[in-house]
Every structure is written in structure tokens, then in C-alpha cells.
Design a protein around this motif. Structure first.
Motif, PDB file in Angstrom:
ATOM      1  N   ALA A  63     -17.736  59.388  68.526  1.00  0.00           N
ATOM      2  CA  ALA A  63     -17.145  58.573  68.869  1.00  0.00           C
ATOM      3  C   ALA A  63     -15.844  58.480  68.414  1.00  0.00           C
ATOM      4  N   ILE A  64     -15.209  58.132  66.869  1.00  0.00           N
ATOM      5  CA  ILE A  64     -15.273  58.058  65.426  1.00  0.00           C
ATOM      6  C   ILE A  64     -13.813  59.322  65.871  1.00  0.00           C
ATOM      7  N   ILE A  65     -14.071  59.929  65.904  1.00  0.00           N
ATOM      8  CA  ILE A  65     -13.306  61.766  66.051  1.00  0.00           C
ATOM      9  C   ILE A  65     -13.068  61.355  67.197  1.00  0.00           C
ATOM     10  N   GLY A  66     -13.165  60.460  68.248  1.00  0.00           N
ATOM     11  CA  GLY A  66     -12.673  60.874  69.184  1.00  0.00           C
ATOM     12  C   GLY A  66     -11.412  60.263  69.527  1.00  0.00           C
ATOM     13  N   ILE A  67     -11.519  59.125  69.506  1.00  0.00           N
ATOM     14  CA  ILE A  67     -10.761  58.080  68.950  1.00  0.00           C
ATOM     15  C   ILE A  67      -9.346  58.407  68.028  1.00  0.00           C
ATOM     16  N   ALA A  68      -9.961  59.002  66.876  1.00  0.00           N
ATOM     17  CA  ALA A  68      -8.599  59.363  66.389  1.00  0.00           C
ATOM     18  C   ALA A  68      -7.571  60.515  66.852  1.00  0.00           C
ATOM     19  N   ALA A  98      -5.875  63.581  61.991  1.00  0.00           N
ATOM     20  CA  ALA A  98      -6.542  62.479  61.682  1.00  0.00           C
ATOM     21  C   ALA A  98      -8.432  62.479  61.196  1.00  0.00           C
ATOM     22  N   PHE A  99      -8.643  63.535  60.931  1.00  0.00           N
ATOM     23  CA  PHE A  99      -9.793  63.672  60.464  1.00  0.00           C
ATOM     24  C   PHE A  99      -9.335  63.567  59.177  1.00  0.00           C
ATOM     25  N   ALA A 100      -8.354  63.436  58.935  1.00  0.00           N
ATOM     26  CA  ALA A 100      -8.109  62.745  56.796  1.00  0.00           C
ATOM     27  C   ALA A 100      -8.097  61.728  56.929  1.00  0.00           C
ATOM     28  N   VAL A 101      -7.829  60.883  57.824  1.00  0.00           N
ATOM     29  CA  VAL A 101      -7.682  59.417  57.761  1.00  0.00           C
ATOM     30  C   VAL A 101      -8.517  59.317  58.012  1.00  0.00           C
ATOM     31  N   ILE A 102      -9.688  59.144  59.871  1.00  0.00           N
ATOM     32  CA  ILE A 102     -11.069  58.984  58.986  1.00  0.00           C
ATOM     33  C   ILE A 102     -12.138  58.964  57.763  1.00  0.00           C
ATOM     34  N   LEU A 103     -11.952  59.837  57.774  1.00  0.00           N
ATOM     35  CA  LEU A 103     -12.480  60.502  56.419  1.00  0.00           C
ATOM     36  C   LEU A 103     -11.864  59.567  54.848  1.00  0.00           C
ATOM     37  N   ALA A 104     -10.815  59.268  55.020  1.00  0.00           N
ATOM     38  CA  ALA A 104      -9.697  57.959  54.094  1.00  0.00           C
ATOM     39  C   ALA A 104     -10.202  56.763  54.303  1.00  0.00           C
ATOM     40  N   LEU A 105     -10.610  56.288  55.486  1.00  0.00           N
ATOM     41  CA  LEU A 105     -10.970  54.966  56.062  1.00  0.00           C
ATOM     42  C   LEU A 105     -12.106  55.144  55.791  1.00  0.00           C
ATOM     43  N   ILE A 106     -12.838  55.696  56.103  1.00  0.00           N
ATOM     44  CA  ILE A 106     -14.794  55.527  55.713  1.00  0.00           C
ATOM     45  C   ILE A 106     -14.897  55.318  54.331  1.00  0.00           C
ATOM     46  N   GLU A 107     -14.325  56.323  53.572  1.00  0.00           N
ATOM     47  CA  GLU A 107     -14.974  56.144  52.051  1.00  0.00           C
ATOM     48  C   GLU A 107     -13.914  55.044  51.271  1.00  0.00           C
ATOM     49  N   SER A 108     -12.867  54.346  51.821  1.00  0.00           N
ATOM     50  CA  SER A 108     -12.316  53.275  51.141  1.00  0.00           C
ATOM     51  C   SER A 108     -13.090  51.734  52.393  1.00  0.00           C
TER      52      SER A 108
END
Length: 150
Positions: A63-68, A98-108
Motif C-alpha cells: 500500500a505504501i508503494i502504491g501511494i508513493a 518514490a522507493f528512496a523516499v519510502i525507505l528514508a521516511l520509514i527509517e527516520s
């Protein structure tokens, strides 16, 4: 009507491919880390883990990937009208971003790597999944969506 007949199916195909690759890369990264510390993992266990991860990650990471990707692709459609010669590159970059932002946000936000397969070289494999999803979307969408406005 073009949204329902061409744009939505194109998005769903590219999202499903990007998510499936991301899930596959995640699963195999985790298995490889186990193998690196001496755990013997049978091929059937790899397959089962891959399917379990796909179904387990779908409601959240999917779902997160879909939104991003939706946000990235909407912005990129507008940008590609100004740079129509770079449509494919823009969509690939949109997927990677999109994937870079997802992973950075999840980690932060959580201060952990919630996607274990996004550590080390696995991070770049996740970005590759996004790039492939963006490239497929660029190939599938109607070309008139990315043409310069008169």
C-alpha cells in the motif's frame, strides 16, 4: 474514461510488478544473510518464504508503494509534458525516487530498517524495483498524456 481504461490498468500493472520485485528482493536478501552466517536454507524454504513475504508485505509495504508511486507518477506526467524527450528516464527516476523516499521516511520515523531486505545492497535492489516499475508505467501509458501542451 481513459483513466479507467488505460491509466489505471497501467498503474496497477507497474505497481504490482514493482511491489513483487521489491518483495522478492527483500526475501532473497534476508535468506542470503542467513546463508552467510551458516544457516542451511533449502530451495523449497526459499520459495515458501518468498510467497509468505509477498502476502505479508502486501497490505502495508504494498500500500505504501502504491501511494508513493501514484504521487511520483502524477508529478512526472506533468513534468514530462515540459520534457517530452525524457519521458522514460523521468518515470524511471520517479520510481527510484518514490522507493528512496519510502525507505528514508520509514527509517527516520521508526528509527529501524523495517524492511530488512533494504539494508546494504538490498537498498539498491529496492530502488531497482522502483525504477523498473516506473519504466513499465512509461511504456504502458498513452503517449498523449506526456506530450507538450500547445
Amino acid at each position: 474514461m481513459a483513466f479507467l481504461t488505460r491509466l489505471l490498468p497501467s498503474f496497477l500493472i507497474s505497481w504490482l510488478l514493482a511491489f513483487t520485485l521489491a518483495s522478492l528482493f527483500h526475501s532473497q536478501y534476508v535468506v542470503n544473510q542467513l546463508v552467510n552466517v551458516g544457516v542451511v536454507v533449502k530451495f523449497s524454504d526459499r520459495i515458501n518464504l518468498t510467497f509468505d513475504d509477498w502476502f505479508g508485505l502486501l497490505p502495508t509495504y504494498g500500500a505504501i508503494i502504491g501511494i508513493a508511486l501514484a504521487i511520483a507518477f502524477i508529478v512526472t506526467v506533468k513534468l514530462s509534458k515540459k520534457l517530452p524527450n525524457y519521458t522514460m528516464a523521468l518515470f524511471i527516476l520517479a520510481g527510484v525516487s518514490a522507493f528512496a523516499v519510502i525507505l528514508a521516511l520509514i527509517e527516520s520515523i521508526m528509527n529501524i530498517h523495517i524492511i530488512a531486505g533494504a539494508r546494504g545492497w538490498g537498498f539498491y535492489m529496492q530502488l531497482l524495483a522502483g525504477g523498473i516499475g516506473g519504466g513499465v508505467f512509461a511504456k504502458l501509458i498513452p503517449s498523449y498524456l506526456c506530450q507538450a501542451e500547445n
